[in-house]
Design an enzyme around this catalytic site. Structure first.
Site, PDB file in Angstrom:
ATOM      1  N   LYS A  42      -8.101   9.575  -4.754  1.00 34.84           N
ATOM      2  CA  LYS A  42      -7.784   8.632  -4.525  1.00 34.84           C
ATOM      3  C   LYS A  42      -6.426   7.945  -3.654  1.00 34.84           C
ATOM      4  O   LYS A  42      -5.681   8.922  -4.310  1.00 34.84           O
ATOM      5  CB  LYS A  42      -6.880   7.567  -5.702  1.00 34.84           C
ATOM      6  CG  LYS A  42      -7.093   6.642  -5.664  1.00 34.84           C
ATOM      7  CD  LYS A  42      -8.008   5.101  -5.790  1.00 34.84           C
ATOM      8  CE  LYS A  42      -7.750   4.238  -5.000  1.00 34.84           C
ATOM      9  NZ  LYS A  42      -7.971   2.699  -4.246  1.00 34.84           N
ATOM     10  N   CYS A 136      -5.913   0.507   4.597  1.00 36.61           N
ATOM     11  CA  CYS A 136      -6.205  -0.122   3.830  1.00 36.61           C
ATOM     12  C   CYS A 136      -6.413  -1.894   3.501  1.00 36.61           C
ATOM     13  O   CYS A 136      -5.101  -2.419   4.353  1.00 36.61           O
ATOM     14  CB  CYS A 136      -5.493  -0.262   2.139  1.00 36.61           C
ATOM     15  SG  CYS A 136      -5.603  -0.792   0.417  1.00 36.61           S
TER      16      CYS A 136
HETATM   17  C1  DHB Z   1      -8.095   0.515  -1.291  1.00 41.39           C
HETATM   18  C2  DHB Z   1      -9.132   0.292  -0.150  1.00 41.39           C
HETATM   19  C3  DHB Z   1      -9.151   0.750   1.047  1.00 41.39           C
HETATM   20  O1  DHB Z   1     -10.511   0.572   1.355  1.00 41.39           O
HETATM   21  C4  DHB Z   1      -8.251   1.332   1.033  1.00 41.39           C
HETATM   22  O2  DHB Z   1      -8.153   2.812   2.211  1.00 41.39           O
HETATM   23  C5  DHB Z   1      -7.301   2.233   0.450  1.00 41.39           C
HETATM   24  C6  DHB Z   1      -6.897   1.482  -1.022  1.00 41.39           C
HETATM   25  C7  DHB Z   1      -7.796  -0.210  -2.237  1.00 41.39           C
HETATM   26  O3  DHB Z   1      -8.555  -1.237  -2.665  1.00 41.39           O
HETATM   27  O4  DHB Z   1      -7.003   0.215  -3.822  1.00 41.39           O
END
Ligand code: DHB
Length: 348
Positions: A42, A136
């Site tokens: 993540k 993001c």
């Molecule tokens: C999140 C969403 C994304 O597309 C990303 O690249 C990083 C984080 C998120 O909302 O957690």
């Protein structure tokens, strides 16, 4: 299905899309125990984060798309470094790539995480790639860096200058320590402490933007790969029955993924493949749910291919199905390696 990604010899080209079931060690373990070729964490920040209020993920029954506004919930960079420390031997044994995704909320947060990684050079032996997320869409009040054409180059300049400095310090340290081999970090083929550097990009929709971004990326020879695309930012899904939005954060606005984003993903992969040449490899991400999608991504120029929404919908068992389907396609077409068709998309 063997795939080389610079010095990495991977069992196949598949990787999970960051964000999908890769936040906790139990989820990373599940990916690690599947037949996926690489795993990515993540996207993380220096400290753990809760993320946005729930519900923050939704998929309609037809599974044509997904929408999320997670808001970067993660366990903090050290958690993922510890995970790789603990698991890297078994991941290496099973031929899997180990990718770490960084998504600091400011440039300083990203520099801070690079310091944390490099201050313990051992970390570099547990990691194959560091991916800086420039895209993001879900942080309230924060624009996506990949769309900030004024500041993208200077942002990347700060990041790559930092990496160069950290690598040079490492070289000096290494020469002091006779126990350790001196790494030659400038050479892409020398691997001991060499971590690949990538960027996760948002989708682009205009030919002039592909050119503009490629021109910027081409100024950074230390960039090894791009990962495109991130979700299509700020879509809005509406439920007619309830007359409401389907996720809570940002009044229902969120990043779109799933089957419907595949043509946008293929366009980004292929156009960057044309503009960046073989100096920068590509991880294709967006709407891959079967072997044919995987085939098309490679035909468009991707070296690795990410699976996101499909893992969310079907679990990691979809990896085997996707790989089997690609094998069938290759057999029918008499291809024995991925290199035979990578980037070989034909025009009319
Ligand atoms: C999140 C969403 C994304 O597309 C990303 O690249 C990083 C984080 C998120 O909302 O957690």
């Amino acid at each position: 299905m063997n795939t080389t990604f610079y010095h990495l010899n991977l069992i196949n080209p598949l990787i999970n899309a960051s964000g999908v079931k890769c936040m906790y060690s139990s989820q990373l373990d599940e990916l690690a125990s599947s037949n996926i070729g690489s795993i990515v964490t993540k996207t993380c920040t220096p400290s753990p984060r809760q993320g946005n209020p729930e519900p923050r993920y939704y998929e309609p029954k037809n599974h044509l798309l997904t929408i999320n506004s997670m808001g970067l919930p993660n366990e903090g960079v050290q958690y993922y470094l510890d995970y790789y420390k603990k698991k890297s031997a078994s991941l290496q044994l099973s031929g899997k790539g180990r990718f770490l995704s960084l998504g600091g909320l400011s440039i300083n947060e990203n520099l801070n995480m690079l310091d944390i990684i490099y201050q313990n050079p051992e970390n570099l032996t547990y990691l194959d790639a560091i991916e800086v997320n420039l895209s993001c869409p879900n942080i309230v009040g924060k624009a996506q860096l990949g769309y900030d054409f004024q500041n993208l180059e200077s942002y990347l300049r700060v990041i790559f200058t930092k990496i160069k400095k950290l690598e040079e310090m490492l070289l000096v340290d290494m020469t002091k320590n006779v126990e350790l081999e001196k790494p030659e970090l400038k050479d892409k083929d020398d691997t001991k402490y060499k971590v690949l550097i990538g960027c996760k990009l948002p989708p682009y929709f205009d030919m002039s933007h592909f050119q503009l971004v490629a021109d910027i990326l081409n100024k950074f020879p230390r960039l090894d790969y791009i990962n495109c695309i991130n979700s299509i930012g700020n879509g809005l899904v509406i439920d007619s029955d309830t007359e409401t939005v389907v996720i809570k954060p940002k009044n229902g606005f969120g990043g779109l993924g799933g089957k419907l984003v595949k043509p946008t993903a293929l366009a980004n992969v292929h156009q960057f493949y044309r503009l960046l040449g073989d100096k920068v490899k590509i991880i294709g991400c967006g709407g891959v749910s079967n072997g044919d999608d995987l085939f098309q991504m490679i035909l468009a120029g991707a070296t690795l291919v990410a699976v996101g929404s499909q893992i969310m919908i079907k679990g990691v068992k979809c990896i085997d199905t996707i790989l089997r389907e690609l094998e069938d396609i290759m057999e029918k077409k008499s291809y024995s390696t991925l290199d035979e068709f990578r980037g070989k998309l034909q025009y009319m």
